[in-house]
Write an enzyme that holds these catalytic residues in place. Structure first.
Site, PDB file in Angstrom:
ATOM      1  N   HIS A   1      -1.033  -5.223  -3.626  1.00  0.00           N
ATOM      2  CA  HIS A   1      -1.629  -3.955  -3.205  1.00  0.00           C
ATOM      3  C   HIS A   1      -1.683  -2.979  -4.375  1.00  0.00           C
ATOM      4  O   HIS A   1      -2.706  -2.320  -4.612  1.00  0.00           O
ATOM      5  CB  HIS A   1      -0.787  -3.317  -2.093  1.00  0.00           C
ATOM      6  CG  HIS A   1      -0.908  -3.974  -0.762  1.00  0.00           C
ATOM      7  ND1 HIS A   1      -2.082  -4.018  -0.058  1.00  0.00           N
ATOM      8  CD2 HIS A   1       0.012  -4.602   0.006  1.00  0.00           C
ATOM      9  CE1 HIS A   1      -1.872  -4.643   1.100  1.00  0.00           C
ATOM     10  NE2 HIS A   1      -0.621  -5.007   1.146  1.00  0.00           N
TER      11      HIS A   1
ATOM     12  N   GLU B   1      -4.580  -7.115   2.079  1.00  0.00           N
ATOM     13  CA  GLU B   1      -3.400  -7.900   2.435  1.00  0.00           C
ATOM     14  C   GLU B   1      -3.416  -9.278   1.784  1.00  0.00           C
ATOM     15  O   GLU B   1      -2.369  -9.860   1.505  1.00  0.00           O
ATOM     16  CB  GLU B   1      -3.304  -8.044   3.958  1.00  0.00           C
ATOM     17  CG  GLU B   1      -3.140  -6.738   4.711  1.00  0.00           C
ATOM     18  CD  GLU B   1      -1.888  -5.986   4.320  1.00  0.00           C
ATOM     19  OE1 GLU B   1      -0.895  -6.621   3.938  1.00  0.00           O
ATOM     20  OE2 GLU B   1      -1.896  -4.746   4.401  1.00  0.00           O
TER      21      GLU B   1
ATOM     22  N   HIS C   1      10.482  -1.002   6.215  1.00  0.00           N
ATOM     23  CA  HIS C   1       9.326  -1.899   6.208  1.00  0.00           C
ATOM     24  C   HIS C   1       8.640  -1.831   4.847  1.00  0.00           C
ATOM     25  O   HIS C   1       8.280  -0.753   4.369  1.00  0.00           O
ATOM     26  CB  HIS C   1       8.354  -1.527   7.319  1.00  0.00           C
ATOM     27  CG  HIS C   1       7.268  -2.531   7.506  1.00  0.00           C
ATOM     28  ND1 HIS C   1       7.412  -3.625   8.327  1.00  0.00           N
ATOM     29  CD2 HIS C   1       6.044  -2.633   6.951  1.00  0.00           C
ATOM     30  CE1 HIS C   1       6.314  -4.351   8.285  1.00  0.00           C
ATOM     31  NE2 HIS C   1       5.461  -3.769   7.451  1.00  0.00           N
ATOM     32  N   ALA C   2       8.448  -2.978   4.210  1.00  0.00           N
ATOM     33  CA  ALA C   2       7.894  -3.029   2.865  1.00  0.00           C
ATOM     34  C   ALA C   2       6.498  -2.421   2.824  1.00  0.00           C
ATOM     35  O   ALA C   2       5.651  -2.723   3.668  1.00  0.00           O
ATOM     36  CB  ALA C   2       7.849  -4.468   2.366  1.00  0.00           C
TER      37      ALA C   2
ATOM     38  N   HIS D   1       3.447  -9.877  -2.785  1.00  0.00           N
ATOM     39  CA  HIS D   1       2.440  -9.366  -1.853  1.00  0.00           C
ATOM     40  C   HIS D   1       2.236  -7.860  -2.046  1.00  0.00           C
ATOM     41  O   HIS D   1       1.103  -7.389  -2.167  1.00  0.00           O
ATOM     42  CB  HIS D   1       2.880  -9.662  -0.419  1.00  0.00           C
ATOM     43  CG  HIS D   1       2.072  -8.964   0.638  1.00  0.00           C
ATOM     44  ND1 HIS D   1       1.008  -9.557   1.275  1.00  0.00           N
ATOM     45  CD2 HIS D   1       2.157  -7.719   1.163  1.00  0.00           C
ATOM     46  CE1 HIS D   1       0.478  -8.715   2.138  1.00  0.00           C
ATOM     47  NE2 HIS D   1       1.172  -7.587   2.096  1.00  0.00           N
ATOM     48  N   GLU D   2       3.327  -7.109  -2.065  1.00  0.00           N
ATOM     49  CA  GLU D   2       3.211  -5.661  -2.188  1.00  0.00           C
ATOM     50  C   GLU D   2       2.663  -5.251  -3.551  1.00  0.00           C
ATOM     51  O   GLU D   2       1.866  -4.315  -3.651  1.00  0.00           O
ATOM     52  CB  GLU D   2       4.568  -4.994  -1.936  1.00  0.00           C
ATOM     53  CG  GLU D   2       5.128  -5.209  -0.535  1.00  0.00           C
ATOM     54  CD  GLU D   2       4.204  -4.712   0.574  1.00  0.00           C
ATOM     55  OE1 GLU D   2       3.358  -3.820   0.306  1.00  0.00           O
ATOM     56  OE2 GLU D   2       4.307  -5.224   1.696  1.00  0.00           O
TER      57      GLU D   2
ATOM     58  N   HIS E   1       3.991  -2.033  13.513  1.00  0.00           N
ATOM     59  CA  HIS E   1       2.579  -1.703  13.384  1.00  0.00           C
ATOM     60  C   HIS E   1       2.011  -1.070  14.649  1.00  0.00           C
ATOM     61  O   HIS E   1       0.994  -0.369  14.587  1.00  0.00           O
ATOM     62  CB  HIS E   1       1.806  -2.954  12.988  1.00  0.00           C
ATOM     63  CG  HIS E   1       2.274  -3.541  11.704  1.00  0.00           C
ATOM     64  ND1 HIS E   1       3.455  -4.249  11.618  1.00  0.00           N
ATOM     65  CD2 HIS E   1       1.753  -3.502  10.448  1.00  0.00           C
ATOM     66  CE1 HIS E   1       3.631  -4.631  10.360  1.00  0.00           C
ATOM     67  NE2 HIS E   1       2.629  -4.192   9.646  1.00  0.00           N
TER      68      HIS E   1
ATOM     69  N   TYR F   1      -4.018  -8.641   8.962  1.00  0.00           N
ATOM     70  CA  TYR F   1      -3.051  -9.650   8.550  1.00  0.00           C
ATOM     71  C   TYR F   1      -3.523 -11.053   8.927  1.00  0.00           C
ATOM     72  O   TYR F   1      -3.270 -12.016   8.197  1.00  0.00           O
ATOM     73  CB  TYR F   1      -1.688  -9.351   9.167  1.00  0.00           C
ATOM     74  CG  TYR F   1      -1.157  -7.995   8.767  1.00  0.00           C
ATOM     75  CD1 TYR F   1      -0.661  -7.769   7.488  1.00  0.00           C
ATOM     76  CD2 TYR F   1      -1.193  -6.919   9.653  1.00  0.00           C
ATOM     77  CE1 TYR F   1      -0.196  -6.524   7.107  1.00  0.00           C
ATOM     78  CE2 TYR F   1      -0.730  -5.667   9.282  1.00  0.00           C
ATOM     79  CZ  TYR F   1      -0.237  -5.471   8.006  1.00  0.00           C
ATOM     80  OH  TYR F   1       0.203  -4.232   7.635  1.00  0.00           O
TER      81      TYR F   1
END
Length: 611
Positions: free
Chosen positions: A384, A408, A350-351, A380-381, A508, A518
């Protein structure tokens, strides 16, 4: 999803935490012979931040090892570290309550509140129960990471990636159903541990002064828990008409593909037919619903034609941020990250984005594949990671997003700028499609962004009710599917029972990651995008805007990122957008041309809206 490791870490050995507790002075422990004072509270907070930073960094490294080398020993090591971190944090959070009635400076008061909310799964003070809870949480996370489906007629077991590929590419109803059932079976053994986890975590939450874990999670949004729940409902009502129009059209197209006996014209859609294991994003079945005209390109093919590999996909993401004025990622990011799934061991694929030392040791952990959907996930990552680095100068308890939805949303807002114009600018796309490509482009986006909205909402709707006791263990699965039908219009293709535990088939839930973030991120990213486009001077259709290379937009973004969690999120939102209220009108504006077309199609085809 990003793993915000300031929320959990452990000492090098079990004795470390004990030594730490012994070395704290009565003042730092929040204890004195007299009435507590503001000066005591300030000293307590300062000492707490120093100690938790050190503990957090040690746990981060243990967690990284376990996520990348899943074995019995690494699970035990992480569990030991997590148990000790939890013990110290729980003890400090409990002692922070001593200052509840003291007239405190705003900064100290905010930090004490954040300290109480630092643990996602609060543990009881009882050492045996705390250790039991830690082993359960680590074990559930690892069980998910090890999950595989081993068909009886095959020698080779199938991973989640394998099964997701089947759902994404196959159009054989029974083959898709087999993959869906196979993965959901991995969650059945989790049920008993999850039930016990709820009991223990609720006990820990009550000891910290919260009604239950769900109320504790909702308290993390700078407003009363019930008020936040109403705010989420308000946002859902804003976007619900758009989702209903999309659902009606997609259901009609699936009925043409599989037949009315498989996809009822007026009912929910079978969960395994939407190209995703949880029916949360539908982009993989885009070819079945593509509007007339042409999107003009296939990003997966473009990447392959340009011989872009997994590492270069990350480089594209980094270059987007540096073009906005951000510093490049540190060399250690490239040395220590995991970009490709190893062939020789189990890892949690999971990323996730990691901030291992709360400073510059940023890492990405992702089993990247060179395909369309992974390109925005990389952005997206990295969102973060750049957010983590932007607020690294804040005090430890402020090193987080303004709220978890902000964290997020940042990377997703950046990914909205991956337009055809941007792909052309960076050399991936030779010719930008004209206006005739807008509907296909918006449909492709909606199959992920809009399709996700109700799922983003319902996961925590289920957990909040579980934590409050409204949903009892004997109806876990039934209640899960009732909520999925209510919000998503989705149903299982085969009968489910309480022998199943389908919520646990979602990372999750197994990994104890709050999920409303999210849903909020889907709303906020469009609000951020609209504000940044305005800052960049863009005046055209919102879905055509890319802030790529615009330093002015980058400055506005960085100003908000640097705030971290130092101020209530409405102030951070105002710094970015000029408004203190989350607002879904930006997402409605973005998809307005598609909504008009969907309504016309549903009316012309007599497609029922709803289920």
């Amino acid at each position: 999803m990003a793993l915000m490791l300031r929320k959990g870490s452990i000492p090098i050995a079990a004795a470390f935490a004990a030594a730490f507790l012994l070395c704290l002075t009565p003042l730092a422990m929040g204890q004195s012979d007299g009435k507590p004072t503001a000066e005591e509270a300030k000293a307590f907070v300062e000492q707490t931040e120093k100690q938790l930073l050190d503990l957090n960094n040690k746990l981060a490294r243990a967690s990284w090892i376990k996520a990348n080398f899943i074995t019995y020993d690494t699970e035990e090591l992480e569990a030991d570290y997590q148990s000790q971190f939890t013990a110290v944090t729980t003890d400090l959070a409990t002692k922070a309550a001593r200052f509840d009635r003291v007239d405190l400076p705003e900064d100290v008061e905010r930090k004490l509140k954040l300290l109480k909310l630092a643990l996602t799964v609060p543990a009881p003070n009882n050492p045996e129960e705390r250790d039991e809870l830690t082993k359960i949480t680590v074990g559930l996370d690892a069980a998910y990471g090890r999950g595989k489906y081993c068909p009886t007629d095959k020698d080779q077991c199938l991973s989640l990636n394998d099964l997701e590929r089947t759902l994404a590419k196959s159009r054989n109803y029974d083959e898709q159903l087999d993959a869906w059932q196979g993965w959901h079976a991995i969650a059945v053994p989790m049920r008993k541990d999850f039930e016990r986890e709820v009991v223990l975590a609720n006990k820990g939450a009550r000891e910290l002064g919260f009604q239950d874990v769900g109320a504790m999670w909702r308290s993390n949004y700078d407003m009363p828990p019930d008020e936040f729940a109403k705010e989420v409902d308000r946002l859902w009502e804003q976007v619900k008409p758009l989702y209903l129009s999309l659902h009606a059209y997609v259901r009609a197209q699936l009925a043409k593909q599989y037949g009315a006996d498989k996809v009822p014209a007026n009912g929910p859609i079978p969960a395994h037919l939407l190209g995703n294991m949880w029916a949360q994003e539908w982009g993989n079945i885009y070819p079945l619903v593509e509007p007339p005209g042409s999107r003009g390109y296939d990003l997966t093919e473009l990447l392959k034609q340009k011989k872009v590999d997994e590492l270069e996909m990350v480089r594209y993401g980094e270059r987007f941020f540096t073009a906005l004025g951000f510093e490049p990622l540190p060399a250690t990011f490239w040395e220590r990250s995991l970009f490709v799934k190893p062939r020789d061991r189990d890892v949690i694929c999971h990323a996730s984005a990691w901030d291992v030392d709360n400073d510059q040791d940023l890492r990405l952990k992702m089993c990247i594949e060179v395909k369309d959907e992974h390109f925005p996930v990389v952005h997206h990552e990295l969102g973060h990671n750049f957010y983590q680095r932007a607020y690294r100068h804040q005090p430890f308890l402020y090193r987080g997003g303004a709220n978890d939805g902000f964290h997020e949303a940042i990377g997703d807002a950046i990914a909205l700028s991956i337009t055809p114009e941007y792909l052309n600018k960076v050399g991936l796309l030779e010719k930008v499609p004209g206006p005739e490509g807008d509907l296909p482009y918006l449909m492709k986006m909606a199959m992920d962004k809009i399709a996700f909205l109700p799922f983003g909402l319902l996961v925590d709707q289920w957990r909040w009710k579980v934590f409050s006791g409204e949903i009892k263990p004997e109806t876990y699965n039934q209640s899960w599917w009732e909520l999925r039908r209510k919000y998503q219009g989705i149903a299982p293709a085969v009968a489910r029972s309480e022998q199943d535990f389908d919520p646990g088939a979602k990372y999750h839930v197994a990994g104890n990651v709050p999920y409303t973030r999210y849903f909020l991120a889907r709303i906020l990213q469009f609000q951020f995008h609209r504000a940044l486009c305005h800052e960049a001077g863009y005046t055209g259709p919102l879905h055509r805007c890319s802030i790529s290379g615009n330093k002015k937009a980058g400055e506005k973004l960085n100003k908000m990122l640097q705030m971290g969690q130092s101020r209530p999120w409405p102030e951070a939102l105002e710094a970015m957008t000029g408004s203190k209220q989350m607002d879904a009108t930006a997402i409605i504006d973005y998809f307005a041309p598609l909504k008009k077309w969907l309504d016309e199609q549903n009316k012309a085809q007599d497609n029922k809206v709803g289920w």
